[in-house]
Design an enzyme around this catalytic site. Structure first.
Site, PDB file in Angstrom:
ATOM      1  N   SER A  46       0.843  -1.209   0.000  1.00  0.00           N
ATOM      2  CA  SER A  46       0.000   0.000   0.000  1.00  0.00           C
ATOM      3  C   SER A  46       0.873   1.252   0.000  1.00  0.00           C
ATOM      4  O   SER A  46       0.396   2.346  -0.306  1.00  0.00           O
ATOM      5  CB  SER A  46      -0.916   0.013   1.231  1.00  0.00           C
ATOM      6  OG  SER A  46      -0.183  -0.244   2.410  1.00  0.00           O
ATOM      7  N   LYS A 114       4.225 -11.623   3.101  1.00  0.00           N
ATOM      8  CA  LYS A 114       2.784 -11.773   2.842  1.00  0.00           C
ATOM      9  C   LYS A 114       2.569 -11.821   1.345  1.00  0.00           C
ATOM     10  O   LYS A 114       3.241 -11.103   0.591  1.00  0.00           O
ATOM     11  CB  LYS A 114       2.004 -10.605   3.453  1.00  0.00           C
ATOM     12  CG  LYS A 114       0.489 -10.700   3.173  1.00  0.00           C
ATOM     13  CD  LYS A 114      -0.320  -9.724   4.001  1.00  0.00           C
ATOM     14  CE  LYS A 114      -0.351  -8.322   3.459  1.00  0.00           C
ATOM     15  NZ  LYS A 114      -0.839  -8.191   2.072  1.00  0.00           N
ATOM     16  N   GLU A 116      -0.749 -12.393  -1.763  1.00  0.00           N
ATOM     17  CA  GLU A 116      -2.192 -12.368  -2.006  1.00  0.00           C
ATOM     18  C   GLU A 116      -2.604 -13.571  -2.859  1.00  0.00           C
ATOM     19  O   GLU A 116      -1.908 -13.901  -3.819  1.00  0.00           O
ATOM     20  CB  GLU A 116      -2.577 -11.074  -2.729  1.00  0.00           C
ATOM     21  CG  GLU A 116      -2.242  -9.827  -1.925  1.00  0.00           C
ATOM     22  CD  GLU A 116      -2.620  -8.537  -2.655  1.00  0.00           C
ATOM     23  OE1 GLU A 116      -3.268  -8.600  -3.718  1.00  0.00           O
ATOM     24  OE2 GLU A 116      -2.248  -7.466  -2.143  1.00  0.00           O
ATOM     25  N   GLU A 183      -9.560  -9.356   3.901  1.00  0.00           N
ATOM     26  CA  GLU A 183      -9.831  -7.946   3.588  1.00  0.00           C
ATOM     27  C   GLU A 183     -11.193  -7.781   2.914  1.00  0.00           C
ATOM     28  O   GLU A 183     -11.496  -8.473   1.920  1.00  0.00           O
ATOM     29  CB  GLU A 183      -8.722  -7.388   2.669  1.00  0.00           C
ATOM     30  CG  GLU A 183      -8.975  -5.932   2.272  1.00  0.00           C
ATOM     31  CD  GLU A 183      -7.766  -5.210   1.721  1.00  0.00           C
ATOM     32  OE1 GLU A 183      -6.676  -5.801   1.666  1.00  0.00           O
ATOM     33  OE2 GLU A 183      -7.933  -4.036   1.334  1.00  0.00           O
TER      34      GLU A 183
HETATM   35  O1  KIV Z   1      -0.450  -3.452   1.627  1.00  0.00           O
HETATM   36  C1  KIV Z   1      -1.197  -3.361   2.609  1.00  0.00           C
HETATM   37  O2  KIV Z   1      -1.269  -2.331   3.277  1.00  0.00           O
HETATM   38  C2  KIV Z   1      -2.006  -4.518   2.965  1.00  0.00           C
HETATM   39  C3  KIV Z   1      -2.968  -4.373   4.103  1.00  0.00           C
HETATM   40  C4  KIV Z   1      -4.121  -3.559   3.688  1.00  0.00           C
HETATM   41  C5  KIV Z   1      -3.376  -5.669   4.656  1.00  0.00           C
HETATM   42  O3  KIV Z   1      -1.898  -5.532   2.356  1.00  0.00           O
END
Ligand code: KIV
Length: 280
Positions: A46, A114, A116, A183
């Site tokens: 983000s 992380k 997706e 999310e």
């Molecule tokens: O990139 C990010 O900020 C995220 C969160 C919204 C979980 O993946």
């Protein structure tokens, strides 16, 4: 101070203790959030939107993620630091994904990564975990699928979508994810998924039934006063106060009120900036 690990997070889930996670992109915020007791700091892609000013997270590169991870990791003592794998760094092949994950850990100082996606990524999750890098999953509204989803749209609304999300969550857990972000899905569905998993879920726009919560730090601090989605609670209005502070500065510089003698040095002073570079 004891470092939060993926084992700590699992124990918290078992004990029913809620996990507090925020995104973080630099050392200054990392130090503050760490001191405030955050359990997890997510260096989220983000940052492409809130730091770099893009419309989506898609243009963020792995090198940029590594740069921001390094800054956050350097200033974090207690919280677990998660690095987001950016778009294109894990979708092509499992081999590519392992290489990207290893770089986020080895060069960026992330303690887990992380990514997706659901069932289509179980092989990738397995390969990264096999390389000894813990993986946090991310289901529901997955911003890297912006074009596929047709925008930032709530997911899991019909029974078929909901069933697929439950299956995806179980598949990710089975593949070795130590936690899963949910999310923008209905609160009831997030609660159901959380109940079916043994690993923690971290919700954003997914109600109160998850094992923990995450927000984009710029959103919860109110840094962009024009951005007010329903799932965000503003815990401060830093956008307004930053603008007001900057306006006062402009006025004082123009009017000659700043600097005063208190902010000026005598010619014989040798210590230029008191406290500069001092760390605790
Ligand atoms: O990139 C990010 O900020 C995220 C969160 C919204 C979980 O993946």
């Amino acid at each position: 101070m004891k470092k939060v690990t993926i084992q700590t997070l699992r124990k918290m889930r078992e004990a029913g203790e809620r996990i507090a996670m925020l995104t973080c992109y630099d050392a200054t915020f990392a130090k503050l959030f760490d001191q405030a007791g955050l359990d997890v700091l997510l260096v989220g892609d983000s940052l492409g939107m809130v730091v770099q000013g893009h419309e989506t997270t898609l243009p963020v590169t792995l090198d940029e993620m590594i740069y921001h991870c390094r800054a956050v990791a350097r200033a974090t003592r207690r919280a677990h630091v998660v690095g987001d794998l950016p778009f294109g760094s894990y979708q092509v092949s499992a081999e590519d994904a392992v290489r990207s994950a290893v770089r986020l850990v080895a060069e960026g100082g992330a303690e887990s990564v992380k990514l997706e996606g659901g069932r289509d990524f179980v092989d990738v999750v397995r390969a990264i975990v096999r390389a000894s890098v813990p993986v946090m999953g991310h289901l529901g509204l997955t911003p890297q699928s912006f074009h596929k989803l047709g925008g930032y749209v709530v997911q899991g609304r019909g029974p078929e979508q909901a069933r697929r999300l439950v299956e995806d969550a179980l598949a990710l857990q089975e593949a070795g994810c130590y936690a899963i972000v949910l999310e923008a899905i209905p609160a009831e569905l997030a609660g159901e998924i959380t109940g079916k998993l043994s690993v923690p879920t971290i919700g954003i726009g997914a109600g109160a039934g998850c094992s923990g919560q995450v927000l984009v730090c710029y959103d919860m601090l109110g840094l962009d006063p024009s951005f007010q989605p329903r799932f965000v609670k503003r815990f401060a209005e830093l956008g307004e106060s930053t603008r007001a502070a900057a306006s006062s500065y402009v006025a004082e510089v123009r009017g000659g009120a700043f600097p005063t003698a208190a902010q000026s040095f005598e010619s014989q002073e040798i210590r230029l900036v008191e406290g500069a570079g001092k760390s605790e």
